[in-house]
Each structure stands twice: as structure tokens, then as C-alpha cells.
Design a protein around this motif. Structure first.
Motif, PDB file in Angstrom:
ATOM      1  N   GLY A  78     -45.871  31.788  83.218  1.00  0.00           N
ATOM      2  CA  GLY A  78     -45.691  31.115  81.762  1.00  0.00           C
ATOM      3  C   GLY A  78     -46.731  30.819  80.983  1.00  0.00           C
ATOM      4  N   LEU A  79     -47.940  30.225  81.562  1.00  0.00           N
ATOM      5  CA  LEU A  79     -49.047  30.132  80.843  1.00  0.00           C
ATOM      6  C   LEU A  79     -49.751  31.296  80.129  1.00  0.00           C
ATOM      7  N   LYS A  80     -49.673  32.271  80.871  1.00  0.00           N
ATOM      8  CA  LYS A  80     -50.201  33.547  80.468  1.00  0.00           C
ATOM      9  C   LYS A  80     -49.531  34.081  79.404  1.00  0.00           C
ATOM     10  N   GLU A  81     -48.110  34.268  79.511  1.00  0.00           N
ATOM     11  CA  GLU A  81     -47.213  34.682  78.434  1.00  0.00           C
ATOM     12  C   GLU A  81     -47.485  33.618  77.248  1.00  0.00           C
ATOM     13  N   MET A  82     -47.538  32.599  77.160  1.00  0.00           N
ATOM     14  CA  MET A  82     -47.520  31.617  75.864  1.00  0.00           C
ATOM     15  C   MET A  82     -48.911  31.608  75.640  1.00  0.00           C
ATOM     16  N   ALA A  83     -49.899  31.913  76.256  1.00  0.00           N
ATOM     17  CA  ALA A  83     -51.520  31.963  75.906  1.00  0.00           C
ATOM     18  C   ALA A  83     -52.064  30.772  76.094  1.00  0.00           C
ATOM     19  N   ILE A  84     -51.858  29.949  77.087  1.00  0.00           N
ATOM     20  CA  ILE A  84     -52.013  28.643  77.030  1.00  0.00           C
ATOM     21  C   ILE A  84     -53.195  28.316  78.205  1.00  0.00           C
ATOM     22  N   ALA A  85     -54.255  27.873  77.963  1.00  0.00           N
ATOM     23  CA  ALA A  85     -55.183  27.735  78.801  1.00  0.00           C
ATOM     24  C   ALA A  85     -55.038  26.552  79.830  1.00  0.00           C
ATOM     25  N   ALA A  86     -55.382  26.634  81.002  1.00  0.00           N
ATOM     26  CA  ALA A  86     -55.166  25.640  82.059  1.00  0.00           C
ATOM     27  C   ALA A  86     -55.886  24.528  81.633  1.00  0.00           C
ATOM     28  N   ASP A  87     -56.900  24.589  81.243  1.00  0.00           N
ATOM     29  CA  ASP A  87     -58.029  23.223  81.126  1.00  0.00           C
ATOM     30  C   ASP A  87     -57.401  22.460  79.814  1.00  0.00           C
ATOM     31  N   THR A  88     -56.127  23.087  79.226  1.00  0.00           N
ATOM     32  CA  THR A  88     -55.678  22.279  77.836  1.00  0.00           C
ATOM     33  C   THR A  88     -54.412  21.325  78.287  1.00  0.00           C
ATOM     34  N   LEU A  89     -54.171  21.440  79.662  1.00  0.00           N
ATOM     35  CA  LEU A  89     -52.968  20.870  80.078  1.00  0.00           C
ATOM     36  C   LEU A  89     -53.281  19.450  80.568  1.00  0.00           C
ATOM     37  N   ILE A  90     -52.176  18.427  80.042  1.00  0.00           N
ATOM     38  CA  ILE A  90     -52.404  17.148  80.532  1.00  0.00           C
ATOM     39  C   ILE A  90     -51.607  16.770  81.737  1.00  0.00           C
ATOM     40  N   GLY A  91     -52.092  16.258  82.753  1.00  0.00           N
ATOM     41  CA  GLY A  91     -51.316  15.739  83.955  1.00  0.00           C
ATOM     42  C   GLY A  91     -50.764  17.082  84.571  1.00  0.00           C
ATOM     43  N   GLU A  92     -49.932  16.666  85.469  1.00  0.00           N
ATOM     44  CA  GLU A  92     -49.164  17.744  86.387  1.00  0.00           C
ATOM     45  C   GLU A  92     -48.111  18.234  85.531  1.00  0.00           C
ATOM     46  N   PRO A  93     -47.574  19.743  85.554  1.00  0.00           N
ATOM     47  CA  PRO A  93     -46.481  20.047  84.995  1.00  0.00           C
ATOM     48  C   PRO A  93     -45.168  19.114  85.657  1.00  0.00           C
ATOM     49  N   GLN A  94     -44.093  19.032  84.870  1.00  0.00           N
ATOM     50  CA  GLN A  94     -43.018  18.074  85.468  1.00  0.00           C
ATOM     51  C   GLN A  94     -41.962  19.059  85.701  1.00  0.00           C
ATOM     52  N   ILE A  95     -41.425  19.018  86.855  1.00  0.00           N
ATOM     53  CA  ILE A  95     -40.287  19.801  87.333  1.00  0.00           C
ATOM     54  C   ILE A  95     -38.937  19.174  86.678  1.00  0.00           C
ATOM     55  N   ALA A  96     -38.445  19.428  85.486  1.00  0.00           N
ATOM     56  CA  ALA A  96     -37.284  18.955  85.189  1.00  0.00           C
ATOM     57  C   ALA A  96     -35.986  19.347  85.602  1.00  0.00           C
ATOM     58  N   LYS A  97     -36.007  20.538  86.233  1.00  0.00           N
ATOM     59  CA  LYS A  97     -34.862  21.137  86.831  1.00  0.00           C
ATOM     60  C   LYS A  97     -35.201  21.911  88.026  1.00  0.00           C
ATOM     61  N   PHE A  98     -34.623  21.624  89.259  1.00  0.00           N
ATOM     62  CA  PHE A  98     -34.782  22.576  90.402  1.00  0.00           C
ATOM     63  C   PHE A  98     -33.174  22.529  91.071  1.00  0.00           C
ATOM     64  N   ASP A  99     -32.431  23.441  90.675  1.00  0.00           N
ATOM     65  CA  ASP A  99     -31.171  23.520  91.159  1.00  0.00           C
ATOM     66  C   ASP A  99     -30.992  24.642  92.204  1.00  0.00           C
ATOM     67  N   LYS A 100     -30.737  24.726  93.327  1.00  0.00           N
ATOM     68  CA  LYS A 100     -30.636  25.625  94.313  1.00  0.00           C
ATOM     69  C   LYS A 100     -29.266  25.901  94.368  1.00  0.00           C
ATOM     70  N   ASN A 101     -29.145  27.294  94.567  1.00  0.00           N
ATOM     71  CA  ASN A 101     -27.734  28.002  94.662  1.00  0.00           C
ATOM     72  C   ASN A 101     -27.788  29.188  95.681  1.00  0.00           C
ATOM     73  N   GLU A 102     -26.490  29.878  95.763  1.00  0.00           N
ATOM     74  CA  GLU A 102     -26.592  30.915  96.469  1.00  0.00           C
ATOM     75  C   GLU A 102     -27.440  32.218  96.373  1.00  0.00           C
ATOM     76  N   ASN A 103     -27.781  32.340  94.936  1.00  0.00           N
ATOM     77  CA  ASN A 103     -28.327  33.187  94.564  1.00  0.00           C
ATOM     78  C   ASN A 103     -29.944  32.824  94.408  1.00  0.00           C
ATOM     79  N   GLY A 104     -30.407  31.657  94.664  1.00  0.00           N
ATOM     80  CA  GLY A 104     -31.636  31.342  94.437  1.00  0.00           C
ATOM     81  C   GLY A 104     -31.906  29.888  93.815  1.00  0.00           C
TER      82      GLY A 104
END
Length: 433
Positions: A78-104
Motif C-alpha cells: 500500500g505504501l509503495k502504491e501511494m509513494a509514501i516513504a516509511a520514515d514519514t509515518l507517525i506511530g504504528e498504522p491502526q487496524i481499523a477493520k479486521f473481519d474474518k470470514n469463510e473466504n479470508g
């Protein structure tokens, strides 16, 4: 794995993905294969453990590690696709959604970045600073104050009443409900009138008394007085003035200058006046900077710059403000909030504007510090905390450890950086009085 990216602005981005079951299974196989070469499992030689045995031994942990790896891969892609450098990130990325289902798993990752700030000609926003003019009267008054503080007390022989600033040598005894109380009696106590040493009203009634005069005064102990037995109680004090003392008059001359500037054998009154003028000017500048110029300049910058703010940082700031407010509330008020989620939400929202301003100010200061090459390293931070703790009579190491464990060090460091940046910008605009 299907990835959708959304770079909302220079401070916020989201990555959405539908992680297929086959992707997770492939990661499980890969991790299990690696473990089979390293794991120690009873009944098998090291490096000869079957993958099936690894899966049986580690089970759910393999799945968790596989999911974690998928999230890392997702973030990198995702960072590569948006051309966002890792050193510009603030804090840890937040997992806003993590819904498990039968497909994944359906995932949404929220990313905060250091926002882009175009400072432009920021120095043009800094006002000219005029050094406060210090007049001769203020200099003389300060020298007299310093000289008087060091002067010895002498007895007043003339027949006159006590005035504010005098020291009265008194005998006194206090009574509550007609009974003498512990700690309420003394002889030849040196009371400097105007010092506020005694409870309100005591010194005021001593003023005007003469040597050898006796009288009884009425006072009331404050409600917050340290001794619970006396707090809020009316009391009477029997007083006798044994002597009146005042500071010996001191001549403002070269001899005084030599006493007040030890080590300078050639000190004169003019030298002393110059030193005192510098001190008064420094004090006046400090007051001007801290009470007016720095707050106003920071407000100018916050109003002038438009920047994108990381949403979750603002939300964190709002949560901290809400928690602080809760600590100031009564138990009944807190209980009322526990039973009304909508009221909590409404109260939390009242902190949004202040939270946005605080976060915005932090990023502006950070950008200005980089532009002005201002830094506060860890050693300077520690020295400042140690020095202030010692001034307060506290254990420096314990104070530093408390700040460290409570996560306050970054905020203290940023406050120091802000102070230095604003001071530097203002210092560059100083003109002589």
C-alpha cells in the motif's frame, strides 16, 4: 489479495484489502517450512522435523504469524502504491477493520503521516522586539532592596509606633474558647510586619503598637489551616511588644558596590548600576517573552498555516483531554456519564478544537525547528529535568524515571524545542531600547 489505497491528504491514508484464505494458507506453509529446519520437537532430529509435526505443535500461533506477515506485506504494498516513504509515518498504522470470514479477512489499515508544511517567509510574521527601557528610579530601587536585605537589624530607640516593614520582637499567647492551645505561645519572636508569616489579620493589628505596649487581638484561623482543631476557629492572642527593629540604613556608594560584587576590586556604584540594569532588563524581557510575545507568535503561526492533521492523533489528543476532565469530576458526575454514552460523546467532542490546535502547533514547531536547526538532545532533556527536580527538592532520578515510564518525555522535549525556536526567532528581531 486485492488492495485498494486512498491517500486522503498529506497526513492521512487508508489501505483496504480482501485477504484470501489461500494467501494465509500459503504463509502458514512457508512459516511452517522455515520452522521445520530450526524447531526442536521430541522424537525428531533438528532439521528433520516434518511440516505436519510443526503444524501440530504450533497450531494457532502459525496462523497468527501468517496473518501478521500478510498485514506487513499489505502495508508495504500500500505504501509503495501511494509513494509514501516509511520514515514519514507517525506511530504504528491502526487496524481499523479486521473481519474474518469463510473466504479470508477484510482489512482496513489507517495510516498517519507527517503533514507537508509550506513555511514560506515565516520570519516576516515575527514582530520586532524592543528591549524594555529601565529607568534610573527602578535601578536605584532594586539596589536599595538588595542592600536592605543584607543590612543588619538595629533597635529603634525613638518613641514611635510599628509600621509595615518593621520587625517587632513580641511575646504572644493564643487562646481558642478561652483555652491556650499547643504551639500558640512564644517569647521575643521576631515578626517582620508585612511578611504574611501569621494568619490573616494578626500582623495588621500589631501595626501601630509601641514598645512595651500590650493588647489582645481577635483573629480567625483559615478554613484550610493545617491543624484541624484550629481550622476555622476564632481565637484571641495576648501580645506584648518588647522591641522595635528596622534595617540599618545603607549608603549607596562604591563600598556597597564592592560588597555586592565580590571579586571585582575596582567595582563602583556605576558598575553596580550597570549590572542591576542588565538584570532588570533580563527579567523584563523574560516576562515579555513568556507572557506576551511567545504565546502571540505561536498563535500567529497556528492561524497563518493551513495543514492537514493526522486524524487518529487528534482523536488521541481528545481522549487525553477527556481523561483529564474525568479526573477532575466528582464520583456522581462520573457515574452519570457511565450511564449516558451520548453525553460522553458530546463532552468528548467539545475538546476537538483545542486538540486540533495542539496537534497543529506541534507540527508547526517541528517544521520550524528543522528550518532553524534547533534540537534538544536526550542529555539536555535529562539535565533540564534533573535541575528543575533539584530546585523543587525532589529526587532527580526518580522524577526522570516517572516521566519516562508515564510517556511524558516527548511532550517535555517538544515544549523545550518550542521555547527555543520561538526565542531564537524573537531574538533575531530585537532592537535596542
Amino acid at each position: 489479495m486485492q488492495i485498494t489505497t486512498n491517500k486522503i491528504d498529506s497526513a492521512n491514508a487508508k489501505i483496504n484489502a480482501a485477504i484470501t484464505r489461500s494467501t494465509i494458507d500459503a504463509n502458514v506453509e512457508k512459516i511452517a517450512g522455515q520452522l521445520s529446519k530450526e524447531a526442536k520437537i521430541a522424537g525428531f532430529r533438528k532439521g528433520k522435523v516434518p511440516v505436519s509435526a510443526v503444524k501440530k505443535q504450533y497450531g494457532e500461533r502459525l496462523v497468527q504469524d501468517a496473518e501478521a506477515q500478510v498485514l506487513r506485506d499489505l502495508l508495504d504494498a500500500g505504501l509503495k502504491e501511494m509513494a509514501i516513504a516509511a520514515d514519514t509515518l507517525i506511530g504504528e498504522p491502526q487496524i481499523a477493520k479486521f473481519d474474518k470470514n469463510e473466504n479470508g479477512i477484510d482489512v482496513e489499515v489507517v495510516i498517519a503521516m507527517r503533514p507537508a508544511i509550506e513555511l514560506g517567509d515565516y520570519t516576516a510574521m515575527v514582530p520586532e522586539v524592543s528591549k524594555p527601557a529601565i529607568d534610573d528610579a527602578a535601578i536605584t530601587a532594586r539596589i536599595e532592596e538588595l542592600a536592605t536585605a543584607q543590612a543588619p537589624l538595629v533597635n529603634v530607640d525613638e518613641d514611635r509606633a510599628l509600621v509595615n516593614g518593621d520587625t517587632a520582637l513580641i511575646d504572644f499567647e493564643g487562646f481558642v474558647d478561652g483555652e491556650a492551645f499547643e504551639g500558640g505561645k512564644a517569647e521575643n519572636f521576631a515578626l517582620r510586619l508585612g511578611s504574611g508569616q501569621f494568619i490573616p489579620g494578626f500582623e495588621d493589628q500589631v501595626i501601630g503598637m509601641k514598645k512595651d505596649e500590650e493588647k489582645t487581638i481577635d483573629v480567625t484561623f483559615p478554613e484550610n489551616y493545617g491543624g484541624a482543631k484550629l481550622a476555622g476557629k476564632p481565637a484571641q492572642f495576648k501580645i506584648k511588644v518588647n522591641a522595635i527593629q528596622m534595617k540599618e540604613a545603607v549608603a549607596l556608594d562604591d563600598e556597597l558596590a564592592k560588597k555586592m560584587l565580590p571579586g571585582d576590586e575596582n567595582a563602583t556604584l556605576e558598575t553596580l548600576k550597570e549590572k542591576v540594569k542588565e538584570q532588570l532588563q533580563s527579567e523584563a524581557m523574560s516576562t515579555l517573552y513568556n507572557d506576551e510575545l511567545k504565546p502571540n507568535l505561536m498563535e500567529t503561526f497556528v492561524s497563518a498555516f493551513t495543514i492537514d492533521l493526522p486524524e487518529f492523533i487528534v482523536e488521541q489528543e481528545m481522549d487525553m483531554a477527556l481523561n483529564k476532565k474525568a479526573r477532575e469530576m466528582s464520583e456522581s458526575e462520573i457515574e452519570e456519564l457511565r450511564n449516558d454514552a451520548e453525553k460522553v460523546k458530546t463532552m468528548r467532542e467539545t475538546f476537538r478544537d483545542d486538540a486540533c490546535r495542539a496537534v497543529k502547533a506541534t507540527f508547526i514547531v517541528d517544521a520550524l525547528a528543522k528550518a532553524e536547526n534547533v534540537i534538544v538532545n536526550e542529555q539536555e532533556l535529562m539535565q533540564t529535568i534533573y535541575f528543575e527536580a533539584m530546585q523543587m527538592g525532589q529526587d532527580p532520578a526518580a522524577v526522570y524515571k516517572h516521566y519516562q515510564e508515564s510517556g511524558y518525555l516527548p511532550a517535555i522535549q517538544m515544549a523545550m524545542i518550542e521555547d527555543r525556536v520561538l526565542s531564537k526567532l524573537l531574538n533575531d528581531k530585537i532592537k535596542e531600547a
